[in-house]
Write a protein that holds these residues in place. Sequence first.
Motif, short mmCIF file in Angstrom:
data_model
loop_
_atom_site.label_atom_id
_atom_site.label_comp_id
_atom_site.label_asym_id
_atom_site.label_seq_id
_atom_site.Cartn_x
_atom_site.Cartn_y
_atom_site.Cartn_z
N ARG A 2 -6.79 3.71 -2.98
CA ARG A 2 -5.64 2.94 -3.42
C ARG A 2 -5.33 2.81 -4.83
O ARG A 2 -6.36 2.49 -5.46
CB ARG A 2 -5.76 1.44 -2.81
N PRO B 70 -5.49 5.41 2.74
CA PRO B 70 -5.90 3.93 2.18
C PRO B 70 -6.58 3.07 2.82
O PRO B 70 -6.95 1.74 2.48
CB PRO B 70 -4.41 3.67 1.88
N GLU C 144 0.65 2.24 -3.84
CA GLU C 144 -0.72 2.48 -3.51
C GLU C 144 -1.32 3.62 -3.54
O GLU C 144 -2.52 3.79 -3.52
CB GLU C 144 -1.70 1.09 -3.05
N VAL D 13 0.89 -1.20 0.12
CA VAL D 13 0.05 0.13 -0.13
C VAL D 13 0.84 1.20 -0.02
O VAL D 13 0.68 2.19 -0.85
CB VAL D 13 -0.88 -0.02 1.33
#
Length: 445
Positions: A114, A82, A66, A62
Amino acid sequence: MALLTKAPRGTADTLPSESYRLRFLENTLSETAGIYGFREIRTPVFEHSELFMRGMGDTTDVVQKEMYTFNDNGNRSISLRPEGTAGTVRAFLEHGLYNEPLPQKYFYLTSCYRYEKPQAGRLREFHQFGVESLGTASPAADAEIISLARNIFDFFELDGISLEINSIGCPECRKNYHAALLEYFNSKKDELCETCLSRLERNPMRILDCKSPVCSAIAKDAPVVLSYLCEECEDHFKKVRKYLDAMNIDYTVNPRIVRGLDYYTKTVFEFVSSSIGAQGTVCGGGRYDGLIKELGGNALPACGFGMGMERLIMLLDAQRKELPDAERPQLYIAPASPEYSFEAMRLVSELRYEGLSALTDLGERSLKAQMKYANKKNVMYTLVLGEDEIKTHKASVKNMDTGELSEISLDSFSEDFMHVTINAALGGLGADSLQDLTLIDGGKK
Ligand code: ATP
Ligand code: MG
């Protein structure tokens, strides 16, 4: 131009035809959380990037790939959230909520962001229902949040959702485990993906969570953390299972679950379904005893979970679970000519103040066009307001399902209309019963 009429990839609109069902779902989740003693918390959609980097761990997918991160005009690094835990813990610390009786139990319904490859059950803006139990080390707290998630699946009578649990121990037991992992992965070094190579020294456990087929094949034969638990973690895990047994909650121990975020300790769990394809994890969570300290607070233990709303809805759809449709409008008042639209507006307004849903024309449309609209809106009753009605202060409401007409007075309009609807709800006792009801009511008229 297409940019103006096409939403960004990985996002979705909720249209009025769907939003009523979503609202019902959200209400059910909030109420269930309330029954378990969780109260709602709302935190900002963006935070200082540092919060997530610290909170989730900078070796996680993440944080590495992301996050939606940007500098604002004041040149501060900001990220869209996120996930919900880091912001919740930040608020807990900022407002000194650790001074309140512990544990503090919160839930949220929130959007998360994300940058992932969009596919079924995987969006760039998605929604989570999450809970956090802050300030308790007890295995009872782990079992309590698991039972809350199970309760939700049971409420909707969803089948085939299995609970998988594991313990990934504490930093103490992880020392030996990391050494074992390092030895194992070092022997496969040539085959690992680049990201995993960089994780090897810093956080070899992350490799177990890699989605690349080669790495996950290698991870299958890696040593499992359960064999490395210290006595305290072993005991904690045993008690979590005993609480689950006490509540008759089935589970399987899956030593391969490590979860995607760094802050987990001891218990980790996932609810997995086979009815919604590859993105089968509907809910994931666990204990994160290290996070509050990591974010600058005192060392306080905690646990929580996040449930993907889109995946929950996919499950409900896949198993054809009915959620209630939007309620039908109760009455449409059609002025036969624009000059009666003022009286029509007075009448719908009276009904609305009584909490009844009523519609009228907003476009000086012909009677025919109005009736077509009322039909499309699936209204329960219609009423035409013409010269006669205005003169006599009386009008007929038509039940659109049965065709039945009932006369009501424009002077005691909402009261009379309510009688008509009650009558119909009582099973259509016939036209006389309107009078009977009026009598029961004290014969007011
Ligand atoms: P996955 O392995 O599917 O990527 P994750 O481990 O990244 O999941 P968490 O961070 O634990 O997921 O988030 C909790 C839940 O939120 C997941 O179990 C899933 O239901 C949902 N979720 C996570 N990422 C997405 C996404 N991109 N789109 C829709 N739902 C998501
Ligand atoms: Mg993920």
